[in-house]
Write an enzyme that holds these catalytic residues in place. Structure first.
Site, short mmCIF file in Angstrom:
data_model
loop_
_atom_site.label_atom_id
_atom_site.label_comp_id
_atom_site.label_asym_id
_atom_site.label_seq_id
_atom_site.Cartn_x
_atom_site.Cartn_y
_atom_site.Cartn_z
N CYS A 165 20.76 -12.75 34.50
CA CYS A 165 19.90 -13.76 33.88
C CYS A 165 19.63 -13.40 32.43
O CYS A 165 18.53 -12.95 32.09
CB CYS A 165 18.61 -13.88 34.66
SG CYS A 165 18.91 -14.73 36.19
N GLU A 166 20.64 -13.60 31.62
CA GLU A 166 20.51 -13.28 30.20
C GLU A 166 21.73 -13.87 29.49
O GLU A 166 22.86 -13.65 29.92
CB GLU A 166 20.45 -11.75 30.07
CG GLU A 166 20.73 -11.23 28.73
CD GLU A 166 20.15 -9.83 28.49
OE1 GLU A 166 19.36 -9.33 29.31
OE2 GLU A 166 20.52 -9.25 27.47
N GLU B 54 36.82 17.89 23.57
CA GLU B 54 36.02 17.33 24.66
C GLU B 54 36.34 15.86 24.89
O GLU B 54 35.47 14.99 24.69
CB GLU B 54 34.53 17.44 24.33
CG GLU B 54 34.00 18.83 24.30
CD GLU B 54 32.56 18.87 23.81
OE1 GLU B 54 32.07 17.89 23.22
OE2 GLU B 54 31.93 19.90 24.00
N PRO B 55 37.55 15.53 25.29
CA PRO B 55 37.87 14.12 25.47
C PRO B 55 37.18 13.52 26.70
O PRO B 55 37.10 14.16 27.75
CB PRO B 55 39.39 14.14 25.67
CG PRO B 55 39.67 15.48 26.25
CD PRO B 55 38.66 16.42 25.64
N GLY B 56 36.70 12.31 26.54
CA GLY B 56 36.15 11.56 27.67
C GLY B 56 36.95 10.28 27.83
O GLY B 56 37.77 10.12 28.73
N ARG B 57 36.77 9.38 26.86
CA ARG B 57 37.43 8.07 26.88
C ARG B 57 38.94 8.19 27.07
O ARG B 57 39.52 7.47 27.88
CB ARG B 57 37.12 7.36 25.56
CG ARG B 57 37.47 5.88 25.54
CD ARG B 57 37.35 5.32 24.12
NE ARG B 57 36.07 5.59 23.50
CZ ARG B 57 35.00 4.79 23.58
NH1 ARG B 57 35.06 3.67 24.25
NH2 ARG B 57 33.87 5.12 22.98
N GLY C 15 36.56 12.16 21.16
CA GLY C 15 36.56 11.01 20.27
C GLY C 15 37.85 10.24 20.09
O GLY C 15 37.82 9.15 19.50
N1 LLP Z 1 31.51 15.35 23.30
C1 LLP Z 1 30.30 14.90 22.93
C2 LLP Z 1 29.31 15.85 22.47
C3 LLP Z 1 30.02 13.53 22.98
O1 LLP Z 1 28.83 13.10 22.59
C4 LLP Z 1 30.99 12.63 23.44
C5 LLP Z 1 30.72 11.19 23.51
C6 LLP Z 1 32.25 13.13 23.83
C7 LLP Z 1 32.46 14.50 23.74
C8 LLP Z 1 33.34 12.26 24.36
O2 LLP Z 1 33.80 11.35 23.42
P1 LLP Z 1 35.05 10.41 23.78
O3 LLP Z 1 36.26 11.28 23.89
O4 LLP Z 1 34.73 9.75 25.06
O5 LLP Z 1 35.12 9.46 22.66
N2 LLP Z 1 28.93 4.65 25.28
C9 LLP Z 1 29.86 4.58 24.16
C10 LLP Z 1 30.48 5.92 23.87
C11 LLP Z 1 29.47 7.00 23.61
C12 LLP Z 1 30.11 8.32 23.34
C13 LLP Z 1 29.09 9.40 23.41
N3 LLP Z 1 29.58 10.71 23.23
C14 LLP Z 1 30.92 3.53 24.44
O6 LLP Z 1 30.86 2.90 25.50
O7 LLP Z 1 31.80 3.31 23.61
#
Ligand code: LLP
Length: 435
Positions: free
Chosen positions: A364-365, A293-296, A251
């Site tokens: 097309c939107e 659990e970082p993604g972004r 997050g």
């Molecule tokens: N762990 C779980 C269980 C999650 O659901 C998520 C993100 C993460 C980790 C990673 O979170 P992050 O570090 O990336 O913030 N599509 C949306 C974001 C959806 C996030 C969903 N879950 C966007 O484009 O902003």
């Protein structure tokens, strides 16, 4: 620090935008547009900021899982494997991409609020490390299947700690009213834990929560850590079970535009670690391993998308539209969330930018907009190159074939070299499934 929104972005003297040290105009020539760029050096750097801070401040056994929904393709799992971190997956597609990349599946955590029976079978066939169990129904299926296979399956339980991280609603997940997890507040989390402990074919390793994404608010992770630790202490008092692992989810927010703050992840981790230790002392418990659990924050600033300008339309008294050769099919985030981005004229950085315009896609939107109210050179036109910064997270992974548009390739940049990680989707690819 460069003057750009992220410090892996720069400029040549001639006014070309650079990314990861490479000239974007050259990259666009070589690979065509639209084009996703991924700065591998940045990805590895971002991972190491987490792993080094965690090794320094967090209890033994702590670590990160890369939330691969942010960007899932084989190269990402290879990098995660080489960096020695785990990954989180949410679908058979992500799981099998990790497997195809040779990722050690015992270090994979399977998430999701509605795993199908087939998902569960497949993950067990592949020797998944952990299921992050969302609810009692799923738990029963996992226990039964583990029994049939004569194994004991490791699990975490996903709980909702009742915390609002104050980001946009579509990505808030930790509140009690959520499709994810099982709520602590209602007593259901305790019931689920007691149920899990009664089962013979699952081993409860600990508890998980995830409160939201693009979080900048001060103490969100400290608060969720203390709610989770208090829950774990309560369970220990009632059942004697000690959780060895608390997963606080992902997050942390990233900079999309200049007005977004810089987040010092190492400092954040130190703060969470201090709060975990203090809470554990208060509750007289051994600090469990902490997972994040970082993604972004691993991939967002490692990404950039390049587009070629086509039609430019000036509607006097209304708006200027600059249309590009991609759109919501490769980046739906403005259409979905009104997400902000920094947009730059990649081949004309030395020129004055005075024209306020909307960067529109080719779908097309009318809602197919990448960004509104951006500034471009007044005579920008057909053939010019535009870059959208910070597109490494949730762009490629959320891309679609709307209007039967193929998805752009992903090109990795590393040590001044570039290479294709995912090739461009061709017209043949688009027709592949049609009978
Ligand atoms: N762990 C779980 C269980 C999650 O659901 C998520 C993100 C993460 C980790 C990673 O979170 P992050 O570090 O990336 O913030 N599509 C949306 C974001 C959806 C996030 C969903 N879950 C966007 O484009 O902003």
């Amino acid at each position: 620090m460069s003057n750009f929104v992220c410090d892996n972005i720069g400029a040549t003297q001639g006014g070309h935008l650079t990314f990861g040290g490479l000239d974007t105009v050259e990259l666009a020539k070589q690979y065509g547009t639209p084009l996703y760029l991924m700065d591998e050096d940045r990805i590895r750097h971002n991972i190491r900021v987490y792993t080094e801070a965690i090794a320094k401040y967090m209890p033994a056994g702590s670590g990160i899982l890369y939330a691969s929904k942010a960007a899932s393709f084989k190269e990402m799992y290879r990098i995660a494997g080489q960096e020695g971190i785990g990954v989180d997956v949410v679908s058979p597609g992500e799981l099998m991409t990790a497997a195809a990349a040779g990722f050690d599946l015992s270090n994979v955590f399977f998430h999701g609020n509605n795993k199908t029976d087939d998902d569960i079978w497949l993950a067990m066939d592949q020797g998944i490390g952990y299921f992050v169990v969302d609810n009692a129904e799923e738990l029963a299926v996992i226990d039964r299947e583990a029994d049939t296979r004569g194994i004991v399956q490791k699990i975490l339980l996903r709980l909702t700690p009742g915390i609002d991280p104050h980001t946009y609603a579509a990505i808030n997940t930790g509140k009690v009213d959520s499709k994810f997890g099982t709520a602590i507040e209602t007593g259901q989390a305790e019931q689920l834990t007691v149920y899990a402990l009664s089962l013979k074919h699952v081993r409860l390793s600990g508890f998980h929560c995830h409160v939201g994404s693009q979080v900048f608010a001060e103490d969100v992770f400290e608060r969720s850590a203390s709610v989770m630790l208090e829950f774990a202490a309560g369970i220990r008092a009632k059942t004697g079970y000690t959780a060895g692992m608390i997963d606080l989810g992902g997050g942390y927010g990233v900079r999309y535009v200049d007005s977004d703050p810089y987040l010092d992840i190492a400092k954040k981790i130190r703060g969470v670690a201090q709060s975990v230790r203090a809470t554990c002392i208060r509750l007289s418990m051994e600090p469990p391993a902490i997972l994040l659990e970082p993604g972004r924050s691993i991939v967002a600033d490692a990404g950039m998308t390049l587009y070629t300008v086509g039609t430019v339309k000036h509607i006097p008294g209304y708006r200027n539209y600059v249309s590009i050769d991609g759109g919501m099919s490769d980046n739906p985030r403005y259409a979905l969330y009104g997400a902000r981005y920094t947009v730059l004229p990649a081949d004309r950085l030395n020129e004055e930018r005075k024209m306020v315009c909307t960067l529109a896609g080719r779908c097309c939107e009318s809602g197919d907009v990448i960004q509104d109210n951006i500034l471009m050179p007044e005579d920008i036109g057909r053939g010019d190159l535009v870059a959208v910064c910070t597109t490494g997270a949730y762009n490629y992974s959320m891309a679609s074939n709307y209007n039967r548009i193929g998805r752009p390739p992903v090109v990795m940049l590393q040590g001044g070299e570039s290479r294709i990680a995912v090739r461009r989707e061709s017209l043949d690819d688009l027709l592949r499934l049609d009978i």
